[in-house]
Design a protein around this motif. Structure first.
Motif, PDB file in Angstrom:
ATOM      1  N   TYR A 174      12.227   9.227  -0.810  1.00 40.39           N
ATOM      2  CA  TYR A 174      13.285   8.321  -1.267  1.00 40.39           C
ATOM      3  C   TYR A 174      14.582   9.096  -1.528  1.00 40.39           C
ATOM      4  CZ  TYR A 174      16.044   5.529  -4.524  1.00 40.39           C
ATOM      5  OH  TYR A 174      17.084   4.873  -5.155  1.00 40.39           O
ATOM      6  N   LEU A 175      14.471  10.219  -2.255  1.00 41.50           N
ATOM      7  CA  LEU A 175      15.663  11.008  -2.590  1.00 41.50           C
ATOM      8  C   LEU A 175      16.319  11.566  -1.332  1.00 41.50           C
ATOM      9  CD1 LEU A 175      14.247  12.881  -5.714  1.00 41.50           C
ATOM     10  CD2 LEU A 175      16.028  11.126  -5.720  1.00 41.50           C
ATOM     11  N   ASP A 176      15.513  11.990  -0.370  1.00 43.10           N
ATOM     12  CA  ASP A 176      16.068  12.472   0.900  1.00 43.10           C
ATOM     13  C   ASP A 176      16.825  11.368   1.629  1.00 43.10           C
ATOM     14  OD1 ASP A 176      15.408  15.164   0.968  1.00 43.10           O
ATOM     15  OD2 ASP A 176      13.394  14.805   1.748  1.00 43.10           O
ATOM     16  N   SER A 177      16.297  10.147   1.531  1.00 43.09           N
ATOM     17  CA  SER A 177      16.911   9.036   2.275  1.00 43.09           C
ATOM     18  C   SER A 177      18.290   8.667   1.752  1.00 43.09           C
ATOM     19  CB  SER A 177      15.993   7.808   2.246  1.00 43.09           C
ATOM     20  OG  SER A 177      15.949   7.239   0.932  1.00 43.09           O
ATOM     21  N   ILE A 178      18.544   8.939   0.460  1.00 41.06           N
ATOM     22  CA  ILE A 178      19.858   8.593  -0.102  1.00 41.06           C
ATOM     23  C   ILE A 178      20.673   9.862  -0.439  1.00 41.06           C
ATOM     24  CG2 ILE A 178      19.025   6.404  -1.031  1.00 41.06           C
ATOM     25  CD1 ILE A 178      19.028   7.751  -3.819  1.00 41.06           C
ATOM     26  N   GLY A 179      20.191  11.005   0.050  1.00 42.34           N
ATOM     27  CA  GLY A 179      20.837  12.285  -0.275  1.00 42.34           C
ATOM     28  C   GLY A 179      22.289  12.378   0.135  1.00 42.34           C
ATOM     29  N   VAL A 180      22.687  11.631   1.176  1.00 44.52           N
ATOM     30  CA  VAL A 180      24.088  11.676   1.633  1.00 44.52           C
ATOM     31  C   VAL A 180      25.042  11.136   0.563  1.00 44.52           C
ATOM     32  CG1 VAL A 180      23.547  11.592   4.092  1.00 44.52           C
ATOM     33  CG2 VAL A 180      23.790   9.450   2.798  1.00 44.52           C
ATOM     34  N   GLN A 181      24.509  10.413  -0.413  1.00 45.22           N
ATOM     35  CA  GLN A 181      25.356   9.847  -1.465  1.00 45.22           C
ATOM     36  C   GLN A 181      25.572  10.832  -2.631  1.00 45.22           C
ATOM     37  OE1 GLN A 181      24.182   5.754  -2.613  1.00 45.22           O
ATOM     38  NE2 GLN A 181      22.769   5.766  -0.859  1.00 45.22           N
ATOM     39  N   PHE A 182      24.840  11.935  -2.625  1.00 45.19           N
ATOM     40  CA  PHE A 182      24.951  12.905  -3.721  1.00 45.19           C
ATOM     41  C   PHE A 182      26.074  13.905  -3.438  1.00 45.19           C
ATOM     42  CE2 PHE A 182      20.026  12.508  -4.042  1.00 45.19           C
ATOM     43  CZ  PHE A 182      20.160  11.232  -4.578  1.00 45.19           C
ATOM     44  N   ASN A 183      26.653  14.415  -4.489  1.00 46.27           N
ATOM     45  CA  ASN A 183      27.649  15.495  -4.331  1.00 46.27           C
ATOM     46  C   ASN A 183      26.963  16.818  -3.985  1.00 46.27           C
ATOM     47  OD1 ASN A 183      29.729  13.747  -4.973  1.00 46.27           O
ATOM     48  ND2 ASN A 183      29.735  14.289  -7.153  1.00 46.27           N
ATOM     49  N   LYS A 184      25.811  17.039  -4.620  1.00 48.84           N
ATOM     50  CA  LYS A 184      25.006  18.239  -4.371  1.00 48.84           C
ATOM     51  C   LYS A 184      23.541  17.880  -4.540  1.00 48.84           C
ATOM     52  CE  LYS A 184      28.301  21.489  -6.515  1.00 48.84           C
ATOM     53  NZ  LYS A 184      28.450  22.492  -7.617  1.00 48.84           N
ATOM     54  N   LEU A 185      22.677  18.678  -3.918  1.00 49.04           N
ATOM     55  CA  LEU A 185      21.247  18.496  -4.153  1.00 49.04           C
ATOM     56  C   LEU A 185      20.502  19.782  -3.849  1.00 49.04           C
ATOM     57  CD1 LEU A 185      19.547  18.170  -1.232  1.00 49.04           C
ATOM     58  CD2 LEU A 185      20.754  16.007  -1.202  1.00 49.04           C
ATOM     59  N   ASN A 186      19.425  19.972  -4.566  1.00 48.82           N
ATOM     60  CA  ASN A 186      18.512  21.082  -4.290  1.00 48.82           C
ATOM     61  C   ASN A 186      17.116  20.632  -4.680  1.00 48.82           C
ATOM     62  OD1 ASN A 186      17.530  23.812  -3.768  1.00 48.82           O
ATOM     63  ND2 ASN A 186      17.256  23.909  -5.978  1.00 48.82           N
ATOM     64  N   PHE A 187      16.265  20.402  -3.685  1.00 51.74           N
ATOM     65  CA  PHE A 187      14.911  19.946  -3.941  1.00 51.74           C
ATOM     66  C   PHE A 187      13.881  21.071  -3.785  1.00 51.74           C
ATOM     67  CE2 PHE A 187      16.407  15.559  -2.325  1.00 51.74           C
ATOM     68  CZ  PHE A 187      16.948  15.274  -3.572  1.00 51.74           C
ATOM     69  N   ASN A 188      14.329  22.231  -3.343  1.00 53.96           N
ATOM     70  CA  ASN A 188      13.394  23.331  -3.110  1.00 53.96           C
ATOM     71  C   ASN A 188      13.173  24.120  -4.393  1.00 53.96           C
ATOM     72  OD1 ASN A 188      11.764  25.310  -2.078  1.00 53.96           O
ATOM     73  ND2 ASN A 188      13.105  25.834  -0.363  1.00 53.96           N
ATOM     74  N   ASP A 189      12.294  23.609  -5.244  1.00 53.19           N
ATOM     75  CA  ASP A 189      12.075  24.243  -6.546  1.00 53.19           C
ATOM     76  C   ASP A 189      11.010  25.342  -6.496  1.00 53.19           C
ATOM     77  OD1 ASP A 189       9.779  22.772  -6.274  1.00 53.19           O
ATOM     78  OD2 ASP A 189      10.251  21.331  -7.852  1.00 53.19           O
ATOM     79  N   SER A 190      10.642  25.769  -5.304  1.00 56.44           N
ATOM     80  CA  SER A 190       9.709  26.895  -5.181  1.00 56.44           C
ATOM     81  C   SER A 190      10.468  28.221  -5.061  1.00 56.44           C
ATOM     82  CB  SER A 190       8.803  26.711  -3.961  1.00 56.44           C
ATOM     83  OG  SER A 190       9.574  26.710  -2.767  1.00 56.44           O
ATOM     84  N   ILE A 191      11.778  28.132  -4.878  1.00 59.98           N
ATOM     85  CA  ILE A 191      12.601  29.333  -4.726  1.00 59.98           C
ATOM     86  C   ILE A 191      13.222  29.712  -6.067  1.00 59.98           C
ATOM     87  CG2 ILE A 191      14.691  30.267  -3.653  1.00 59.98           C
ATOM     88  CD1 ILE A 191      14.071  28.646  -1.193  1.00 59.98           C
ATOM     89  N   TRP A 192      13.132  30.989  -6.406  1.00 57.81           N
ATOM     90  CA  TRP A 192      13.741  31.492  -7.638  1.00 57.81           C
ATOM     91  C   TRP A 192      15.223  31.748  -7.422  1.00 57.81           C
ATOM     92  CZ3 TRP A 192      11.111  31.715 -12.176  1.00 57.81           C
ATOM     93  CH2 TRP A 192       9.709  31.640 -12.103  1.00 57.81           C
ATOM     94  N   VAL A 193      16.029  31.287  -8.374  1.00 62.17           N
ATOM     95  CA  VAL A 193      17.480  31.511  -8.288  1.00 62.17           C
ATOM     96  C   VAL A 193      17.974  32.151  -9.582  1.00 62.17           C
ATOM     97  CG1 VAL A 193      17.899  29.635  -6.671  1.00 62.17           C
ATOM     98  CG2 VAL A 193      18.013  29.185  -9.128  1.00 62.17           C
ATOM     99  N   ARG A 194      19.038  32.902  -9.477  1.00 64.25           N
ATOM    100  CA  ARG A 194      19.629  33.559 -10.645  1.00 64.25           C
ATOM    101  C   ARG A 194      20.346  32.533 -11.519  1.00 64.25           C
ATOM    102  NH1 ARG A 194      19.844  37.065  -6.345  1.00 64.25           N
ATOM    103  NH2 ARG A 194      19.324  39.255  -6.807  1.00 64.25           N
ATOM    104  N   TYR A 195      20.370  32.816 -12.815  1.00 62.39           N
ATOM    105  CA  TYR A 195      21.098  31.932 -13.730  1.00 62.39           C
ATOM    106  C   TYR A 195      22.564  31.818 -13.313  1.00 62.39           C
ATOM    107  CZ  TYR A 195      17.608  31.063 -17.421  1.00 62.39           C
ATOM    108  OH  TYR A 195      16.520  30.618 -18.131  1.00 62.39           O
ATOM    109  N   THR A 196      23.136  32.919 -12.841  1.00 63.08           N
ATOM    110  CA  THR A 196      24.551  32.893 -12.449  1.00 63.08           C
ATOM    111  C   THR A 196      24.807  31.854 -11.359  1.00 63.08           C
ATOM    112  OG1 THR A 196      24.068  34.764 -10.959  1.00 63.08           O
ATOM    113  CG2 THR A 196      25.067  35.278 -13.100  1.00 63.08           C
TER     114      THR A 196
END
Length: 290
Positions: A175-197
């Motif tokens: 569902y979220l992928d289907s309406i993703g074009v309406q978002f300003n930003k998105l990140n659904f890949n929560d298996s990847i570690w990212v820096r706080y910065t």
């Protein structure tokens, strides 16, 4: 044998004359475009530097600047050779020879390594190296696994997006992928570690000062600024001095293992070269008399 010797000498002399004549001919075939003393700059030296996308005006300006820079260097070099002491010149000649040798040998080593060393690091090799040196992989910064979306102000289905982002089942992701074009930003890949910065950059309402409030294990947040609304779910965080996850430091470990592999190959190569040279009597060390 005595009768043959003059002919051999004549043949060698002819070969030298021919080689020198051929060399001079090749030099004459070149078209000089500038001269400083006995040094010449040839058209072919500069032709390769002119690109197709240069206009006639640009190429003419480039050539003029290049010639002037070349001439300045040649003149300075000539003055330096005259004015520097013999001792200094000798020191610099050694440095130049060392640098030339280093350039050639480095290029040769890299060419050999690119052909001879395997650049593939297996998962088993990575895991083994990681397990053996875990204590050496402590984090120097905080990292997190996070999924989030940035919605425009006044987004009508905000509550639905929030519910789906929290639950995050297969149908919710679809569902979220289907309406993703309406978002300003998105990140659904929560298996990847990212820096706080990186999180601070992507989600401006979260800052160094309030990070502890919003960035917690299993925390869901809803924040707003003048641009829009940010919805996010923290899956997991790692703090400073925690052991870094393998997936986060995988590129670093790969570089370490590749560097070690190359160093081991070079050591083996140098040993083999020395052994072969000694065997073929191309290399020997003479006794130093005191």
């Amino acid at each position: 044998m005595k009768n043959v010797y003059p002919f051999i000498c004549m043949g060698l002399f002819s070969l030298v004359i021919f080689s020198c004549t051929d060399l001079f001919k090749r030099e004459e075939d070149k078209k000089p475009i500038a001269r400083v003393g006995a040094s010449f700059l040839y058209e072919e030296d500069i032709k390769a530097l002119i690109t197709e996308n240069m206009s006639k005006g640009d190429s003419a300006s480039f050539v003029s600047n290049y010639i002037n820079n070349w001439a300045s260097k040649q003149l300075l070099l000539s003055k330096a050779k005259i004015n520097l002491s013999e001792e200094k010149l000798a020191q610099y000649n050694v440095l130049v020879d060392d640098y030339r040798t280093d350039l050639y040998t480095r290029a040769y080593k890299e060419a050999l390594m690119s052909r001879a060393t395997d650049s593939v690091i297996t998962d088993a090799q990575l895991a083994d190296f990681y397990e053996q040196g875990k204590e050496n992989f402590k984090l120097k910064e905080r990292i997190a696994r996070i999924r989030f979306v940035a919605l425009p102000k006044g987004f009508l289905d905000k509550d639905e997006v929030s519910k789906r982002l929290k639950r995050f089942k297969v149908e919710d992701i679809r569902y979220l992928d289907s309406i993703g074009v309406q978002f300003n930003k998105l990140n659904f890949n929560d298996s990847i570690w990212v820096r706080y910065t990186r999180i601070f950059e992507e989600i401006p309402p979260i800052t160094v000062d309030n990070a502890d409030k919003y960035l917690k294990n299993s925390q869901f947040f809803e924040l707003e600024d003048s641009i829009g609304v940010y919805l996010g779910k923290i899956e997991e965080i790692k703090d400073i001095n925690d052991i870094a996850p393998l997936s986060f430091i995988r590129p670093t470990i790969e570089q370490v293992l590749l560097s070690r592999r190359k160093m081991n190959y070079l050591r083996k190569l140098e040993t083999e070269l020395l052994d072969e040279a000694i065997k073929d009597k191309e290399f020997e060390v003479f006794e130093i008399k005191e």
